[in-house]
Design a protein around this motif. Sequence first.
Motif, PDB file in Angstrom:
ATOM      1  N   ALA A   1       2.631   1.518  -3.461  1.00 15.03           N
ATOM      2  CA  ALA A   1       1.654   1.818  -4.512  1.00 15.03           C
ATOM      3  C   ALA A   1       1.454   3.324  -4.619  1.00 15.03           C
ATOM      4  O   ALA A   1       1.385   3.883  -5.725  1.00 15.03           O
ATOM      5  N   ALA A   2       1.377   4.004  -3.477  1.00 12.47           N
ATOM      6  CA  ALA A   2       1.225   5.463  -3.496  1.00 12.47           C
ATOM      7  C   ALA A   2       2.453   6.137  -4.097  1.00 12.47           C
ATOM      8  O   ALA A   2       2.344   7.148  -4.801  1.00 12.47           O
TER       9      ALA A   2
ATOM     10  N   ALA B   1      -4.403   3.626  -6.053  1.00  6.98           N
ATOM     11  CA  ALA B   1      -3.779   4.422  -4.993  1.00  6.98           C
ATOM     12  C   ALA B   1      -3.880   5.906  -5.303  1.00  6.98           C
ATOM     13  O   ALA B   1      -4.032   6.323  -6.446  1.00  6.98           O
ATOM     14  N   LYS B   2      -3.783   6.703  -4.260  1.00  9.38           N
ATOM     15  CA  LYS B   2      -3.746   8.159  -4.392  1.00  9.38           C
ATOM     16  C   LYS B   2      -2.356   8.638  -4.018  1.00  9.38           C
ATOM     17  O   LYS B   2      -1.708   8.089  -3.124  1.00  9.38           O
TER      18      LYS B   2
ATOM     19  N   ALA C   1      -3.429  -2.250  -7.109  1.00 11.77           N
ATOM     20  CA  ALA C   1      -3.161  -1.412  -5.933  1.00 11.77           C
ATOM     21  C   ALA C   1      -2.567  -0.076  -6.344  1.00 11.77           C
ATOM     22  O   ALA C   1      -2.916   0.973  -5.781  1.00 11.77           O
TER      23      ALA C   1
ATOM     24  N   ASN D   1       0.823  -1.208   0.000  1.00 12.61           N
ATOM     25  CA  ASN D   1       0.000   0.000   0.000  1.00 12.61           C
ATOM     26  C   ASN D   1       0.860   1.262   0.000  1.00 12.61           C
ATOM     27  O   ASN D   1       0.538   2.258  -0.658  1.00 12.61           O
TER      28      ASN D   1
ATOM     29  N   VAL E   1       2.336   6.190  -7.931  1.00  8.14           N
ATOM     30  CA  VAL E   1       1.207   6.876  -8.563  1.00  8.14           C
ATOM     31  C   VAL E   1       1.635   7.791  -9.721  1.00  8.14           C
ATOM     32  O   VAL E   1       0.975   7.831 -10.764  1.00  8.14           O
TER      33      VAL E   1
END
Length: 616
Positions: free
Chosen positions: A389-390, A426-427, A422, A386, A393
């Motif tokens: 993944a950000a 993601a953001k 993911a 997680n 982006v």
Amino acid sequence: MITDEDKERVRQATDFQALVSETVVLRQRGHDFWGCCPFHHEKSPSFHMNPSTGLWNCFGCHKGGDLFDYVMQRENLEFADAVRYLADRAGIELSEEQGSARRGPKRNRLIEALGEAEAFYSLMLLRGRGEGNAAARSYLAGRGFGSDVCRRWGLGYAPGRGRLVQDLRQKGFTRDEIMGADLAVDRSGRLSDRFYDRVMFPIHDEQGRAIGFGGRVMSDAKPKYLNTRETSVFHKSKHLFAFDRAKETITARGTALVVEGYTDVIALHEAGYTNAVAALGTALSLDHVKLLERFGAKVIICMFDGDAAGQKAAELSIQHLDKTKSEMRCVVLPDNQDPAEFLADHGAEALGPYLRQAKPLMSFVFDKKLAGYDLGNPGQRVAALNDLAATLVPLKGSVLLDSYVTQLAGRLHTDVEATKRAVLNAKAPRADAPAPTSQPSTREPYSPQAPRVPAEAYGLNVLSRDDRMLLEVERELLAALASDPDLVRPYGDRIAGFSWADSRHEAMAWAMLATPAGTPPAQVVAAATEVVPEAPRILSGGRLSSVERMSPEEKVAFLIDTVDLHSTRRKVGQIKARLEAMGQGVPGEDAQELFRQATELQKRCNVLSAQLARTN
């Protein structure tokens, strides 16, 4: 508006051959000069230019024209901006600038004022009297910068108290010109020096003209560095400290070193690393990368500091990876030393091996981020996914995304498609988010006092199929071990070679195997619980329902082979991830050894698969 007269004045003032030679190594053949085209990749020279006619052409990409066409291609500019670019280089004032003088000071006057300021600051450092001047000389000497170095680099001291303003006024510069160069500020209607009691580092453009300054305090006062604000001649996202000195070496070597501090750059140049530059108090921008690429940097090595700010700078640089042909790499020096400290302690030669071992930027970021997680814990691996993944982006729409997703999935043993989902979902982290504070994992055996993220707190469906299978068979093996550890003890050597999907399982296995022969099952479970509090719940999940027809000995052998198979596949995946991180190109000795290991492991997978097929 650019007039024909302006165009011809600029043409006459520009040395076309010198302009091209900034980024192309030219060799003369008759009246023409030949080199490898700067606008497409080639090994044999097909680009040629003729200084007498002022024309150029490439037989490879079929581009050509005059010097304005060349600048338009090289700088990605429209025609009018190309003329302005060359006029600025030559110090020519265009007609449009004469007509717009009322809108602000002329650029050439600002550059003249900045040049005079550089001379003033230098004089104050080398010859000025007073406590501040002496402190500045002592400060620089303490960093190994004697008077010769200070002269070569135009270093100076800003005394403040309006002395620079007074000097510039006496030389004919107006209030607007001094403020337009950001050399002074208006305090209640009175013009005051912008820089006060600071050591001064002049910042130059490509032609070596002063366009701004960086001033450093000699105490613990804040801010430590004060830089020139954005002006009509200075843009921190476009300029690099010492680029005017480094550009020739960058072109010749094809490598640029990007560091964080002015003193680091000076120390590197003085030690012979004359391809070093620094970003000006900001993250490495796309304009910076394009500038280095334009001057032939095939490799850009970022030497970020090892602290959280350096890690953040590396993460921000990821967004440029798909916008440049240059290979971006990264290195952190031992003990988190900056380049100036390292050179002072170890000398110039000791730096070479670290530069040669610089990691691809993405691999560096992965390593730094993942060091804050215990990757032996499945839940921690999902949490790491997680987080990473950000970070990825900015590359959502990039053709490079699949490669980095595959690399990340290999590192985390997650499913490739789930990893990509993911990233796509993601953001991006907030620009003002604090730098990460997690510390690298010690990778010690499981300790009940150490904070852990339980695997059940995350959706483990993102793990790879092999890792999910491995988690299941690990639990089956542990259940068998709890029931009768004496049946499992003969396989100790094979168990020692397993790559466990959950470090808790490994800790439990060795705790149970450490019990004496003949230990009752209840005491075996107690031994596991001492190292992993949730051991009873983990051990109660073993079923082995599909092999009830087997004897206890056959069940254990079957489980050992099954764990061995998925563990070996896991090792193959780890090697593939390492090879992916190494990038493309001719494989070195390290890559060849990894290929050999992967081949041997795959052979073992084939043997184990065939053996298990016969068992079933």
